[in-house]
Design a protein around this motif. Structure first.
Motif, PDB file in Angstrom:
ATOM      1  N   THR A 205       0.831  -1.129   0.058  1.00  0.00           N
ATOM      2  CA  THR A 205      -0.003  -0.063   0.029  1.00  0.00           C
ATOM      3  C   THR A 205       0.939   1.165  -0.136  1.00  0.00           C
ATOM      4  OG1 THR A 205      -1.817  -0.913   1.250  1.00  0.00           O
ATOM      5  CG2 THR A 205      -1.682   1.212   1.481  1.00  0.00           C
TER       6      THR A 205
ATOM      7  N   LYS B  88      -6.250  -4.976   4.568  1.00  0.00           N
ATOM      8  CA  LYS B  88      -4.948  -5.177   3.930  1.00  0.00           C
ATOM      9  C   LYS B  88      -4.035  -6.072   4.582  1.00  0.00           C
ATOM     10  CE  LYS B  88      -6.603  -2.959   0.495  1.00  0.00           C
ATOM     11  NZ  LYS B  88      -7.184  -3.778  -0.570  1.00  0.00           N
TER      12      LYS B  88
ATOM     13  N   ASP C  90     -12.664   6.404   0.559  1.00  0.00           N
ATOM     14  CA  ASP C  90     -11.752   6.128  -0.633  1.00  0.00           C
ATOM     15  C   ASP C  90     -11.036   5.231  -0.675  1.00  0.00           C
ATOM     16  OD1 ASP C  90     -12.996   8.571  -1.416  1.00  0.00           O
ATOM     17  OD2 ASP C  90     -11.634  10.004   0.016  1.00  0.00           O
ATOM     18  N   ALA C  91     -11.164   3.893  -0.282  1.00  0.00           N
ATOM     19  CA  ALA C  91     -10.297   2.735  -0.105  1.00  0.00           C
ATOM     20  C   ALA C  91      -9.187   2.905   0.617  1.00  0.00           C
ATOM     21  CB  ALA C  91     -10.260   2.467  -1.941  1.00  0.00           C
TER      22      ALA C  91
ATOM     23  N   GLY D  82     -12.121  -6.241   3.370  1.00  0.00           N
ATOM     24  CA  GLY D  82     -11.111  -5.335   2.587  1.00  0.00           C
ATOM     25  C   GLY D  82      -9.910  -5.145   3.378  1.00  0.00           C
TER      26      GLY D  82
END
Length: 506
Positions: A184, A269, A239-240, A267
């Motif tokens: 990320t 990570k 926004d993700a 979601g």
């Protein structure tokens, strides 16, 4: 009304407070939370915080005590629907007269006189303000370390044993300290590490940190023992926005599996499995605060055998599995595709074993000095780990993170020079949130960015990939008897342990 009989709310009508008050015995216990009545008679024995605190509010409104500790979905998860009795007419509920508390009156006066946000120029400033303005029980929980708190203080002072070897005459007009952590892209190499019970410091809890992390494009690690629910924190992301999850492993593996699978669906990570807490340490400030009004985001599976006098931390952690071991790692890898990181590794041999086990990363950490006193600081372990990995050409096989004691951007830079991918910061953001809310978190993160830009220039590096071991002198790091410069800011905000009969200085 016997608690074994069906509880029926009058049609088109709310419960009257006088009716709720009748259910106040050990065999027939109702409480009011957020304007709704609940039959907790059978649940008392399984309450992670013990049954005594429930009985304290039997037949009464428990919202004020419940709110900071429990995520909003706790009752839906752990109390069967037939025990949800319906709405209460709160105007009919008798308000208890709280005794005057001189300490609370003094605290409110300190809040009225607290410094303006703009007067905070570093992370220690937020801690100093929070120490004077937080409730005693909240401060005791956030600030406490294990036993004599040697490790907690060493986490910070260890960074003072590392000196820079700056480069000169480098083009540092444009500074880029963005990086990538677990795939990320982040604006700066720190993340908001997991810290429990956010609502003790701010009524909105961890979602405040979520909003701050979004504004500054940094990763937030969601704690197992959050005051907000996991989904509430995920829903607050925009926004993700990248989020990781910290996991205390439950003795009931099915509960753990459900948590992990749900996190992956949302979601998340990265899965950070805490491995340094088979039992939570003795945090004596927390214990002395006699903070027994506790619950948790998780369900205990061990009955009510926990000693509730041990403070908030132990009371909310009775579900943690002390049997967790290396043989469990293949199972974790079988139930998720998320990167798996071991949080709380403290020696070279275990880093090597983690690499051999195929995990994606480790956090060199001693739990903020809250577990084993005299455990070495993460930065010291890092200085020992990376040369060994480089000898084996293994430095790129795993991502190494460090947490504990980071208070300046120079600390971040030192960790990255030694080979860390990033650092975790916890307490400073809690203190900023507790004192000033979201604006405090915003300013704390911006101060670190401002420091980072300045110090990158001064060390002679324009990007993260230029940071390397030749830029630091670590000869004093492993010499525990070496004198280090006195840290005035750190000593001023440190809250010493007290003996019975003494009062902590504010």
């Amino acid at each position: 009304m016997n608690h074994n009989e069906p509880n029926k709310q009058p049609k088109s009508q709310k419960w009257d407070g006088s009716e709720i008050s009748k259910h106040s015995t050990d065999s027939d216990c109702w409480v009011i939370i957020h304007g709704r009545a609940y039959d907790v008679t059978e649940f008392k024995a399984d309450h992670p915080g013990g049954s005594a605190i429930i009985m304290k509010f039997a037949g009464k409104d428990a919202t004020e005590t419940y709110e900071p500790i429990h995520p909003p979905d706790t009752l839906d998860k752990f109390l069967s629907k037939d025990k949800h009795l319906g709405e209460v007419d709160m105007s009919s509920v008798e308000k208890e007269q709280e005794p005057e508390d001189p300490d609370e009156e003094d605290r409110q006066e300190r809040i009225r006189r607290m410094p303006i946000l703009e007067s905070c120029y570093n992370l220690m400033d937020f801690e100093a303000v929070a120490r004077r303005t937080m409730k005693k029980t909240a401060w005791a929980y956030y600030s406490s370390g294990a036993d004599d708190e040697i490790t907690m203080r060493e986490n910070h002072s260890a960074y003072h044993k590392i000196w820079f070897r700056p480069r000169i005459l480098q083009n540092v007009e444009n500074i880029d300290f963005s990086t990538t952590m677990l795939g990320t892209k982040c604006s700066i190499p720190f993340y908001v590490t997991a810290t429990a019970l956010g609502k003790l410091g701010n009524p909105e809890g961890e979602v405040v940190l979520t909003r701050g992390a979004h504004k500054h494009n940094v990763v937030q690690m969601i704690p197992t023992l959050a005051s907000c629910s996991f989904d509430e924190i995920c829903d607050a992301a925009k926004d993700a926005q990248p989020q990781w999850m910290q996991l205390y492993v439950n003795k009931d593996r099915k509960i753990t599996e459900n948590i992990v699978r749900h996190a992956e669906k949302r979601g998340i990570k990265g899965l950070f499995i805490t491995v340094d807490a088979p039992q939570l340490g003795r945090r004596e400030k927390d214990m002395r605060s006699k903070f027994q009004d506790v619950g948790s985001n998780v369900q205990s599976t061990s009955g009510d055998n926990t000693d509730r006098s041990q403070g908030a931390a132990r009371a909310i952690s009775s579900f943690i599995d002390p049997g967790l071991n290396w043989d469990d790692l293949p199972w974790f890898k079988s139930i998720t595709k998320m990167p798996i990181i071991l949080k709380g590794v403290q020696r070279v041999e275990d880093v090597i074993r983690a690499i051999e086990a195929g995990v994606d990363g480790v956090v060199l950490s001693n739990h903020g000095g809250r577990q084993l006193d005299f455990a070495r600081s993460g930065i010291e372990v890092l200085a020992e780990v990376m040369p060994v990995l480089r000898e084996r050409n293994w430095e790129d096989r795993i991502e190494i993170y460090v947490d504990g004691g980071v208070r300046r951007a120079t600390d971040i830079i030192k960790a990255l020079c030694l080979g860390a991918k990033g650092v975790g910061i916890g307490r400073p953001f809690l203190y900023a949130m507790s004192a000033y809310g979201l604006p405090g978190v915003d300013r704390a993160m911006q101060l670190l960015k401002d420091e980072m830009e300045m110090n990158m220039r001064l060390i002679g590096c324009s990007s993260i990939d230029q940071l390397n071991p030749t830029l630091v002198d670590t000869r004093a790091l492993s010499m525990h008897t070496t004198q280090v410069p006195s840290d005035t800011l750190g000593l001023n905000v440190y809250d010493p342990l007290v003996n019975p009969g003494e009062k902590a200085k504010l």
